[in-house]
Design an enzyme around this catalytic site. Structure first.
Site, PDB file in Angstrom:
ATOM      1  N   THR A  55     -29.887  44.258 -18.337  1.00 53.30           N
ATOM      2  CA  THR A  55     -31.228  44.655 -17.921  1.00 53.30           C
ATOM      3  C   THR A  55     -31.263  46.113 -17.487  1.00 53.30           C
ATOM      4  OG1 THR A  55     -31.629  42.375 -17.223  1.00 53.30           O
ATOM      5  CG2 THR A  55     -33.155  44.025 -16.415  1.00 53.30           C
ATOM      6  N   TYR A 143     -18.621  37.585 -17.232  1.00 48.65           N
ATOM      7  CA  TYR A 143     -19.975  37.435 -17.773  1.00 48.65           C
ATOM      8  C   TYR A 143     -19.871  36.706 -19.107  1.00 48.65           C
ATOM      9  CZ  TYR A 143     -24.782  39.050 -18.916  1.00 48.65           C
ATOM     10  OH  TYR A 143     -26.108  39.137 -19.235  1.00 48.65           O
ATOM     11  N   LYS A 171     -20.897  34.940 -14.231  1.00 45.29           N
ATOM     12  CA  LYS A 171     -22.319  34.957 -14.548  1.00 45.29           C
ATOM     13  C   LYS A 171     -22.464  34.113 -15.806  1.00 45.29           C
ATOM     14  CE  LYS A 171     -26.351  37.736 -15.725  1.00 45.29           C
ATOM     15  NZ  LYS A 171     -26.902  39.086 -16.057  1.00 45.29           N
ATOM     16  N   VAL A 211     -28.072  35.603 -10.920  1.00 41.58           N
ATOM     17  CA  VAL A 211     -28.252  37.025 -11.209  1.00 41.58           C
ATOM     18  C   VAL A 211     -29.509  37.085 -12.067  1.00 41.58           C
ATOM     19  CG1 VAL A 211     -27.325  39.098 -12.292  1.00 41.58           C
ATOM     20  CG2 VAL A 211     -25.781  37.512 -11.099  1.00 41.58           C
TER      21      VAL A 211
END
Length: 296
Positions: A55, A143, A171, A211
């Site tokens: 993001t 991640y 994540k 998150v």
């Protein structure tokens, strides 16, 4: 089997995957706006911030810009707010370099995506994470997002990596609830939902929190779901989760990247190409969903 009486939360519960503000031309960072946004997110309920992630448009920011952003946000929020820096790349040596840079700039943790495009086998994925974790004194959040990297961090690989003292969290964007539940049962890894629609389900399974991209624009509303669950009011948590659904769907399931939809609702400057701004119809729909949420 681990002791599951407590859920580890090394970075808190409510983390925002923060956008990266740019100046009007997009040529440089708007560090003043970044500092303002970070402080506002913390004031409105974010326990910590993830910088230089998807993001945050990390593919189109330079190494120097990544370092500058961490420094500016650290100065804005003070020493007590966890800052997790995205450092994963397709190159192990570059990832190690970014990890050391993030540590020097003031990050509290590292968000590390597996090497993308080259599709390394699991033994190579494991070696990569160990190299990065050995490079600094910071805790690592793996991640797992195979939809972008084309490479899973398989549950058995996660279980082995959990033995490393600095690999502490995941994540989770793999959409594999069974696999996640198995790793939760076998390890002390803290799982953070990276998919908005799974924030509440994963938390109910023993996850640490989230998150969130949607938290860029509705941090208090996203956090309220977990607050209700922790208070023992699961019906209220479900109601608040449903209340978020229209905005979540517009931001995360409309075919546009989260950076695009978040910036359509924020005064955070332009996007960097190849990303393009949301069209009028999409932007209007996002604003309607946001206004409906906050007016209730």
């Amino acid at each position: 089997m681990i002791d599951d009486t407590t859920t580890p939360r090394p970075f808190g519960r409510a983390l925002c995957a923060m956008v990266t503000p740019f100046t009007p031309t997009g040529a440089s960072l708007d560090l003043d706006r970044a500092a303002e946004l970070a402080a506002d997110l913390v004031a409105r309920g974010c326990d910590g911030l993830v910088l230089n992630g998807t993001t945050g448009e990390s593919p189109t920011t330079s190494d120097a810009e990544k370092r500058e952003l961490i420094g500016a946000v650290r100065a804005a929020v003070g020493p007590s707010v966890p800052l997790v820096a995205g450092v994963g790349t397709a190159d192990t040596a570059h990832t190690v370099e970014l990890a050391r840079q993030a540590e020097a700039a003031g990050a509290d943790g590292l968000l590390v995506v597996p090497p993308y495009y080259s599709r390394p086998p699991q033994a190579a994925v494991e070696a990569y994470f160990r190299r990065v974790a050995d490079a600094t004194g910071l805790p690592v959040m793996m991640y797992d997002i195979p939809g972008r990297t084309a490479t899973r961090i398989e549950p058995d690989t996660m279980a082995r990596l959990a033995e490393h003292p600095r690999i502490v969290a995941v994540k989770d964007c793999a959409y594999d609830v069974l696999g996640t539940t198995k790793v939760l049962a076998r390890t002390a890894l803290a799982f953070y939902s990276g998919c908005e629609e799974l924030n509440l389900p994963l938390y109910a399974l023993g996850g640490a929190g989230y998150v969130s991209t949607v938290a860029n624009v509705a941090p208090a509303e996203v956090r309220a779901v977990l607050d209700a669950f922790d208070a023992g009011d699961t019906a209220e948590a479900a109601r608040l989760n449903r209340r978020l659904l229209p905005l979540t769907e517009r931001m995360m399931a409309s075919g546009l990247p989260g950076a695009v939809t978040a910036k359509a609702l924020l005064a955070a400057g332009p996007l960097r190409e190849p990303l393009q701004p949301a069209g009028r119809e999409a932007a209007d729909g996002l604003r309607r969903a946001y206004e409906e949420l906050v007016s209730r």
